[in-house]
Design a protein around this motif. Structure first.
Motif, PDB file in Angstrom:
ATOM      1  N   THR A 235     -35.136  23.709-128.885  1.00  0.00           N
ATOM      2  CA  THR A 235     -34.488  22.397-128.916  1.00  0.00           C
ATOM      3  C   THR A 235     -35.474  21.240-128.812  1.00  0.00           C
ATOM      4  O   THR A 235     -35.150  20.131-129.222  1.00  0.00           O
ATOM      5  CB  THR A 235     -33.477  22.278-127.768  1.00  0.00           C
ATOM      6  N   ASP A 236     -36.668  21.478-128.277  1.00  0.00           N
ATOM      7  CA  ASP A 236     -37.620  20.376-128.112  1.00  0.00           C
ATOM      8  C   ASP A 236     -39.028  20.954-128.043  1.00  0.00           C
ATOM      9  O   ASP A 236     -39.244  22.042-127.491  1.00  0.00           O
ATOM     10  CB  ASP A 236     -37.316  19.592-126.837  1.00  0.00           C
ATOM     11  N   ALA A 246     -42.516  24.160-125.455  1.00  0.00           N
ATOM     12  CA  ALA A 246     -41.279  24.281-126.224  1.00  0.00           C
ATOM     13  C   ALA A 246     -40.141  24.571-125.260  1.00  0.00           C
ATOM     14  O   ALA A 246     -40.289  25.373-124.331  1.00  0.00           O
ATOM     15  CB  ALA A 246     -41.381  25.376-127.280  1.00  0.00           C
ATOM     16  N   THR A 247     -38.996  23.921-125.489  1.00  0.00           N
ATOM     17  CA  THR A 247     -37.788  24.171-124.701  1.00  0.00           C
ATOM     18  C   THR A 247     -36.869  25.084-125.500  1.00  0.00           C
ATOM     19  O   THR A 247     -36.586  24.810-126.668  1.00  0.00           O
ATOM     20  CB  THR A 247     -37.070  22.856-124.361  1.00  0.00           C
ATOM     21  N   ASP A 293     -28.151  28.293-121.111  1.00  0.00           N
ATOM     22  CA  ASP A 293     -29.320  28.191-120.231  1.00  0.00           C
ATOM     23  C   ASP A 293     -30.506  27.695-121.046  1.00  0.00           C
ATOM     24  O   ASP A 293     -30.643  28.041-122.225  1.00  0.00           O
ATOM     25  CB  ASP A 293     -29.683  29.562-119.636  1.00  0.00           C
ATOM     26  N   ASP A 294     -31.368  26.878-120.436  1.00  0.00           N
ATOM     27  CA  ASP A 294     -32.572  26.442-121.141  1.00  0.00           C
ATOM     28  C   ASP A 294     -33.775  26.471-120.208  1.00  0.00           C
ATOM     29  O   ASP A 294     -33.652  26.281-119.009  1.00  0.00           O
ATOM     30  CB  ASP A 294     -32.392  25.055-121.760  1.00  0.00           C
ATOM     31  N   GLU A 295     -34.925  26.740-120.794  1.00  0.00           N
ATOM     32  CA  GLU A 295     -36.194  26.785-120.074  1.00  0.00           C
ATOM     33  C   GLU A 295     -37.286  26.205-120.956  1.00  0.00           C
ATOM     34  O   GLU A 295     -37.240  26.340-122.176  1.00  0.00           O
ATOM     35  CB  GLU A 295     -36.564  28.227-119.688  1.00  0.00           C
ATOM     36  N   THR A 296     -38.286  25.556-120.308  1.00  0.00           N
ATOM     37  CA  THR A 296     -39.434  25.011-121.029  1.00  0.00           C
ATOM     38  C   THR A 296     -40.663  25.860-120.742  1.00  0.00           C
ATOM     39  O   THR A 296     -40.971  26.137-119.584  1.00  0.00           O
ATOM     40  CB  THR A 296     -39.697  23.556-120.618  1.00  0.00           C
ATOM     41  N   VAL A 297     -41.343  26.272-121.801  1.00  0.00           N
ATOM     42  CA  VAL A 297     -42.538  27.115-121.698  1.00  0.00           C
ATOM     43  C   VAL A 297     -43.746  26.292-122.130  1.00  0.00           C
ATOM     44  O   VAL A 297     -43.733  25.670-123.198  1.00  0.00           O
ATOM     45  CB  VAL A 297     -42.397  28.373-122.578  1.00  0.00           C
TER      46      VAL A 297
END
Length: 389
Positions: A235-236, A246-247, A293-297
């Motif tokens: 998404t981002d 990156a999300t 659910d979302d996570e940023t790496v």
């Protein structure tokens, strides 16, 4: 007195008609019994209830076409109900495969048995090919790894309930219900999310059961099979000469356990991919995700990218190693090599300031020697003057 008897007779007849409209006749000999039935020519469901824990019960269902003086058994299914706790309604689902069906009356007969003994028996009667139009119709049904959506069109203004079922084999593994929904004149979409974990690459069936209240109690049922997949989307993204991020957003009830691959290529020309030179690639695991659910790496490059234009490729890798999504962008760096290293060329004429091993530099030794020579010369001149008469 005669009028009172007539009224009582009418009341009894009315009660009998209501019972017949439900098309359900239940007989039970134990705590486990069949509580509810439904069938059409495509599928059926049987709801079982028991006041005590049960296991190893057998459910036998038969689709019957009544005839004059006899009946025709079109199909029969028999399967184990599995274990279920006390005071819990458990629904089992099955599917018919009726080819070239005939108009007319049909009956679902269900028997709940334990070691060959019938604990409960029930029947459900329905008519196929009736000319009576329903108040509602199902225009479309789409189940997927996130949930299920159905589009309903009203033939008349209607009030109804929608029951959503997730079916695995004969088992309803998730069920949710929306009550007192209304439609007046235009089609509308209704949706529900699965509230349970799903198994990757497994086939399920999504089923909706619409209960219409009037003018008669009735049901409209539709089912679609589907295969679930782990799924997510980027998404981002953010990028610069030091690293990238990156999300990732989860889009499935299959636990997403994939990874992100960040690859950097130096663009020799801006005309195309073929002119790019590989710089480095970093792979990073994505934390486990479910729907919404979302996570940023984040990753960092081994060395800061020097001045130039670079192509960044980000790949989202799924549980099975497949590429779910690929994104590309550009990194522009204005960091020159001189500014980065801050080094001065070596001409070979500079005086070394390195330590000689005793904590004294070479320049310090020279300065000390010169000072001692000056002091020695001063005292020598002074002694010559003192010896003159």
């Amino acid at each position: 007195m005669k009028s009172i008897l007539i009224v009582l007779a009418l009341l009894l007849l009315s009660a009998f008609q209501v019972s017949a409209a439900n098309n359900t006749q239940i007989e039970g000999t134990g705590p486990a019994h069949i509580a509810e039935l439904y069938s059409d020519l495509e599928s059926f469901d049987v709801t079982i209830y028991s006041t005590q824990p049960e296991k190893n019960l057998t459910l036998e269902t038969s689709l019957i076409r009544p005839g004059r003086g006899s009946e025709e058994v079109i199909a029969t299914q028999k399967f184990l109900t599995g274990s279920f706790p006390a005071n819990t309604r458990v629904t089992k689902v099955g599917f018919w495969d009726v080819r070239n069906p005939k108009r007319g009356a049909y009956t679902l007969r269900a028997r709940l048995m334990e070691q060959g003994q019938v604990l409960s028996e029930s029947k459900y009667e329905f008519v196929y090919g009736s000319n009576s139009a329903s108040r509602l119709q199902v225009d479309d049904l789409v189940p997927n790894s996130e949930g299920i959506s159905v589009v309903l069109s009203p033939n008349q203004a209607s009030l109804f309930d929608i029951e959503y079922m997730l079916v695995n084999g004969h088992d309803v593994i998730y069920e949710t219900k929306t009550e007192k929904v209304s439609l007046t004149s235009v089609p509308e979409a209704f949706s529900a999310s699965w509230g349970t974990l799903l198994e990757n690459n497994n086939e399920y069936a999504g089923r909706v059961k619409v209960h219409v209240y009037s003018p008669d109690q009735g049901f409209i049922v539709s089912t679609e099979r589907f295969t679930v997949r782990d799924d997510a989307e980027i998404t981002d993204i953010y990028e610069d000469e030091t690293g990238a991020s990156a999300t990732v957003l989860g889009r499935s009830q299959v636990p997403f356990e994939g990874s992100l691959v960040f690859s950097v290529y130096e663009a020799k020309e801006t005309s195309g991919r073929d002119s790019s030179m590989f710089v480095e690639s970093v792979r990073e695991r994505v934390p486990v995700l479910l729907t919404d659910d979302d996570e940023t790496v984040e990753v960092a490059w081994k060395e800061r990218l020097t001045e130039g234009v670079y192509r960044l490729e980000i790949e989202l890798i799924g549980n099975d190693g497949d590429v779910i999504e690929r994104r590309e962008t550009i990194i522009e760096s204005d960091l020159s090599p001189v500014n980065e290293s801050e080094t001065v060329p070596d001409t070979g004429n500079e005086t070394s300031e390195e330590d000689d091993g005793n904590g004294i530099t070479g320049s310090s030794v020279i300065a000390g020697t010169a000072g001692i020579a000056m002091v020695f010369a001063f005292f020598k001149n002074h002694n010559k003057k003192s010896k003159r008469p």
